[in-house]
Design a protein around this motif. Structure first.
Motif, short mmCIF file in Angstrom:
data_model
loop_
_atom_site.label_atom_id
_atom_site.label_comp_id
_atom_site.label_asym_id
_atom_site.label_seq_id
_atom_site.Cartn_x
_atom_site.Cartn_y
_atom_site.Cartn_z
N VAL A 145 7.37 3.38 -18.52
CA VAL A 145 7.63 2.90 -17.16
C VAL A 145 7.66 4.05 -16.17
N LEU A 146 8.38 5.11 -16.49
CA LEU A 146 8.51 6.23 -15.55
C LEU A 146 7.18 6.95 -15.34
N ALA A 147 6.39 7.08 -16.39
CA ALA A 147 5.09 7.75 -16.26
C ALA A 147 4.13 6.91 -15.42
N THR A 192 7.59 -2.95 -11.31
CA THR A 192 6.17 -3.28 -11.35
C THR A 192 5.52 -2.64 -12.57
N ALA A 193 5.88 -1.41 -12.87
CA ALA A 193 5.37 -0.73 -14.06
C ALA A 193 5.79 -1.47 -15.33
N ARG A 194 7.02 -1.94 -15.35
CA ARG A 194 7.51 -2.71 -16.51
C ARG A 194 6.69 -3.99 -16.67
N ARG A 195 6.36 -4.62 -15.54
CA ARG A 195 5.55 -5.84 -15.61
C ARG A 195 4.18 -5.55 -16.20
N ALA A 224 5.20 7.15 -11.83
CA ALA A 224 4.83 8.43 -11.24
C ALA A 224 3.32 8.52 -10.98
N GLU A 225 2.52 8.09 -11.94
CA GLU A 225 1.06 8.21 -11.79
C GLU A 225 0.51 7.33 -10.67
N PHE A 226 1.01 6.11 -10.58
CA PHE A 226 0.42 5.15 -9.64
C PHE A 226 1.26 4.94 -8.38
N GLY A 227 2.47 5.48 -8.36
CA GLY A 227 3.31 5.32 -7.18
C GLY A 227 3.79 3.90 -6.97
N ILE A 228 4.01 3.18 -8.06
CA ILE A 228 4.50 1.81 -7.96
C ILE A 228 5.96 1.77 -8.40
N ALA A 229 6.63 0.69 -8.07
CA ALA A 229 8.03 0.52 -8.45
C ALA A 229 8.16 0.45 -9.98
N GLN A 230 9.31 0.85 -10.48
CA GLN A 230 9.54 0.81 -11.92
C GLN A 230 9.47 -0.62 -12.45
N MET A 245 -4.71 6.25 -5.83
CA MET A 245 -5.50 5.06 -6.14
C MET A 245 -5.77 4.32 -4.84
N ASP A 246 -6.98 3.82 -4.72
CA ASP A 246 -7.32 3.02 -3.55
C ASP A 246 -6.94 1.57 -3.84
N TRP A 247 -5.85 1.12 -3.21
CA TRP A 247 -5.34 -0.22 -3.46
C TRP A 247 -6.19 -1.25 -2.74
N LYS A 248 -6.47 -2.34 -3.42
CA LYS A 248 -7.17 -3.48 -2.83
C LYS A 248 -6.09 -4.44 -2.32
N PRO A 249 -6.08 -4.74 -1.03
CA PRO A 249 -4.99 -5.54 -0.48
C PRO A 249 -4.92 -6.97 -0.99
N ASP A 250 -6.01 -7.50 -1.51
CA ASP A 250 -6.03 -8.89 -1.95
C ASP A 250 -5.70 -9.07 -3.44
N ILE A 251 -5.43 -7.97 -4.14
CA ILE A 251 -5.09 -8.04 -5.57
C ILE A 251 -3.73 -7.39 -5.76
N PRO A 252 -2.81 -8.09 -6.46
CA PRO A 252 -1.48 -7.51 -6.68
C PRO A 252 -1.58 -6.14 -7.35
N ARG A 253 -0.68 -5.24 -6.96
CA ARG A 253 -0.72 -3.88 -7.52
C ARG A 253 -0.54 -3.86 -9.02
N TRP A 254 0.34 -4.72 -9.54
CA TRP A 254 0.54 -4.73 -10.99
C TRP A 254 -0.78 -5.02 -11.68
N ARG A 255 -1.59 -5.92 -11.09
CA ARG A 255 -2.86 -6.30 -11.71
C ARG A 255 -3.86 -5.15 -11.66
N GLN A 256 -3.84 -4.40 -10.57
CA GLN A 256 -4.76 -3.27 -10.45
C GLN A 256 -4.43 -2.18 -11.47
N VAL A 257 -3.14 -1.92 -11.66
CA VAL A 257 -2.72 -0.93 -12.66
C VAL A 257 -3.02 -1.46 -14.07
N TYR A 258 -2.76 -2.73 -14.29
CA TYR A 258 -3.09 -3.37 -15.56
C TYR A 258 -4.57 -3.16 -15.88
#
Length: 78
Positions: free
Chosen positions: A35-37, A48-51, A40-46, A1-14
């Protein structure tokens, strides 16, 4: 995923999961990735995935069933 530096990662995955719900990839009643999936898919912390899942629940897009998983909420008919 191409992360946008000005938007929190949790929001981008959301936003990705919200779009998948909107376009029917995840239909009402369908179990969302856990959470684990998401981790794994987005490479974020667990945590963050829970959030992401908690935010989907708080927005009324998902329902959490402890010990079972998180499911797409049945959206009200217009």
């Amino acid at each position: 995923m191409d992360w946008k530096p000005d938007i929190p990662r949790w929001r981008q995955v959301y936003d990705v999961l919200e779009e998948r719900i909107a376009d029917g990839t995840y239909a009402p009643g369908t179990q969302l990735p856990g959470v684990l999936a998401i981790h794994a898919e987005f490479g974020i912390a667990q945590m963050t995935a829970r959030r992401v899942l908690t935010e989907l629940r708080d927005a009324g897009l998902a329902q959490m069933q402890p010990g079972i998983g998180t499911f797409v909420a049945e959206l009200p008919k217009p």
